[in-house]
Motif scaffolding. Sequence first.
Motif, PDB file in Angstrom:
ATOM      1  N   ALA A 171      -6.975  16.610  42.387  1.00 41.93           N
ATOM      2  CA  ALA A 171      -7.902  17.180  43.362  1.00 41.93           C
ATOM      3  C   ALA A 171      -8.831  16.144  43.983  1.00 41.93           C
ATOM      4  N   ALA A 172      -9.368  15.219  43.185  1.00 42.50           N
ATOM      5  CA  ALA A 172     -10.315  14.242  43.726  1.00 42.50           C
ATOM      6  C   ALA A 172      -9.663  13.357  44.781  1.00 42.50           C
ATOM      7  N   ALA A 173      -8.406  12.990  44.557  1.00 44.71           N
ATOM      8  CA  ALA A 173      -7.697  12.183  45.550  1.00 44.71           C
ATOM      9  C   ALA A 173      -7.447  12.996  46.810  1.00 44.71           C
ATOM     10  N   HIS A 174      -7.064  14.252  46.655  1.00 44.72           N
ATOM     11  CA  HIS A 174      -6.861  15.117  47.824  1.00 44.72           C
ATOM     12  C   HIS A 174      -8.161  15.272  48.616  1.00 44.72           C
ATOM     13  N   VAL A 175      -9.281  15.390  47.912  1.00 43.87           N
ATOM     14  CA  VAL A 175     -10.570  15.542  48.582  1.00 43.87           C
ATOM     15  C   VAL A 175     -10.839  14.360  49.498  1.00 43.87           C
ATOM     16  N   ARG A 176     -10.603  13.160  48.983  1.00 40.98           N
ATOM     17  CA  ARG A 176     -10.892  11.981  49.798  1.00 40.98           C
ATOM     18  C   ARG A 176      -9.899  11.835  50.949  1.00 40.98           C
ATOM     19  N   ASP A 201     -17.824  15.988  43.956  1.00 39.45           N
ATOM     20  CA  ASP A 201     -16.585  16.137  44.713  1.00 39.45           C
ATOM     21  C   ASP A 201     -16.434  17.541  45.278  1.00 39.45           C
ATOM     22  N   GLN A 202     -17.031  18.524  44.621  1.00 33.82           N
ATOM     23  CA  GLN A 202     -17.071  19.873  45.197  1.00 33.82           C
ATOM     24  C   GLN A 202     -17.826  19.835  46.533  1.00 33.82           C
ATOM     25  N   ARG A 203     -18.879  19.027  46.571  1.00 38.11           N
ATOM     26  CA  ARG A 203     -19.657  18.920  47.810  1.00 38.11           C
ATOM     27  C   ARG A 203     -18.853  18.231  48.905  1.00 38.11           C
ATOM     28  N   PHE A 204     -18.088  17.201  48.542  1.00 34.53           N
ATOM     29  CA  PHE A 204     -17.236  16.536  49.520  1.00 34.53           C
ATOM     30  C   PHE A 204     -16.169  17.489  50.059  1.00 34.53           C
ATOM     31  N   LEU A 205     -15.621  18.303  49.175  1.00 36.14           N
ATOM     32  CA  LEU A 205     -14.616  19.270  49.609  1.00 36.14           C
ATOM     33  C   LEU A 205     -15.232  20.285  50.569  1.00 36.14           C
ATOM     34  N   ALA A 206     -16.437  20.744  50.255  1.00 32.85           N
ATOM     35  CA  ALA A 206     -17.115  21.697  51.144  1.00 32.85           C
ATOM     36  C   ALA A 206     -17.349  21.083  52.521  1.00 32.85           C
ATOM     37  N   PHE A 207     -17.661  19.798  52.540  1.00 35.16           N
ATOM     38  CA  PHE A 207     -17.842  19.099  53.822  1.00 35.16           C
ATOM     39  C   PHE A 207     -16.538  19.094  54.608  1.00 35.16           C
ATOM     40  N   ALA A 208     -15.433  18.729  53.963  1.00 37.70           N
ATOM     41  CA  ALA A 208     -14.145  18.682  54.658  1.00 37.70           C
ATOM     42  C   ALA A 208     -13.759  20.061  55.183  1.00 37.70           C
ATOM     43  N   GLN A 267     -22.905   9.014  52.640  1.00 35.01           N
ATOM     44  CA  GLN A 267     -23.469   8.549  53.904  1.00 35.01           C
ATOM     45  C   GLN A 267     -22.373   7.995  54.811  1.00 35.01           C
ATOM     46  N   TYR A 268     -21.398   7.306  54.225  1.00 36.81           N
ATOM     47  CA  TYR A 268     -20.283   6.786  55.015  1.00 36.81           C
ATOM     48  C   TYR A 268     -19.516   7.931  55.675  1.00 36.81           C
ATOM     49  N   TYR A 269     -19.156   8.943  54.892  1.00 44.40           N
ATOM     50  CA  TYR A 269     -18.397  10.063  55.445  1.00 44.40           C
ATOM     51  C   TYR A 269     -19.191  10.766  56.546  1.00 44.40           C
TER      52      TYR A 269
END
Length: 284
Positions: free
Chosen positions: A56-61, A97-104, A135-137
């Motif tokens: 999942a973490a790789a898919h998120v990125r 990573d849940q937060r990154f997924l929510a962003f995507a 911040q990069y994303y």
Amino acid sequence: APSSGVRALTEWPPPKTSSPEAAALYAEGLQAFRDGSMLLFHNDLDRAVALDPHFAAAHVRLATVTPFRSFHTQAPEKAHQHITAATQARASLDARDQRFLAFAEAWYRDTTTVEPRLRAARDLAEALPDDPEAQYYAANALLGIAPDTEVLGVLDRAVKLDPKFAGVEFARAVVAASTGDADGELAAADHCLAIAPNAASCLRRRASVHGIQGKCREMEQDARQVIGMEPNGPTGYGFLWTALAASGAPTESLRQVASKGEATVPETDRPRLADQDATRASVP
């Protein structure tokens, strides 16, 4: 080292995966990301999810960075595939990573209007103000839909959090290129390479600027370095062909470089490239 109390993107605990090989590729990919080698970052994570489709973490990125690869005609479709895969394995993600997924998810929920994407990027930057990866994303998501001053402000925050994050300087070069600021693009690329000498993405940026400035010898040097770093990537060969052609190299030398570059292009993309070549040939 990053600022006190701040973690670089390579310093977080390893995420869950059933494959040790996928875990190693993921770690290598994140280091490449920090070092400004974006192609290696993408390729390593692509290989990681091939080994463990539930990583999942790789898919998120992959979902998070895909919006910024809009030059690829399949980018939206690929992003949705990674979002779906990450959502199905959401339970294995930590809170960050849940937060990154929510962003995507929010970024791709509605790509027809600007406001939802602006809100998604700004919410991410505000939610994780001490996270240089976040911040990069956010900065990359804002590129093209927010003022450049806002994008650069977010990038400034990222590099202050992690001064060794060469990928931020790559992003800064992209911003400069989008405004036609060749000097700014070159300065960012040089700064990136000072941080991480093997930052292939920044080297490609520098080669491009050298080509624009008509500096064929410098462009050729950059191109050969890119090929050494990414022998399976077509861009280095393209830069090398351009530099040699502008320098009056023999036709046979150009043919050999073109052949090597073509061999790196996936079969599915070759008809499209052939059409582009035919179009260029018809233009006086």
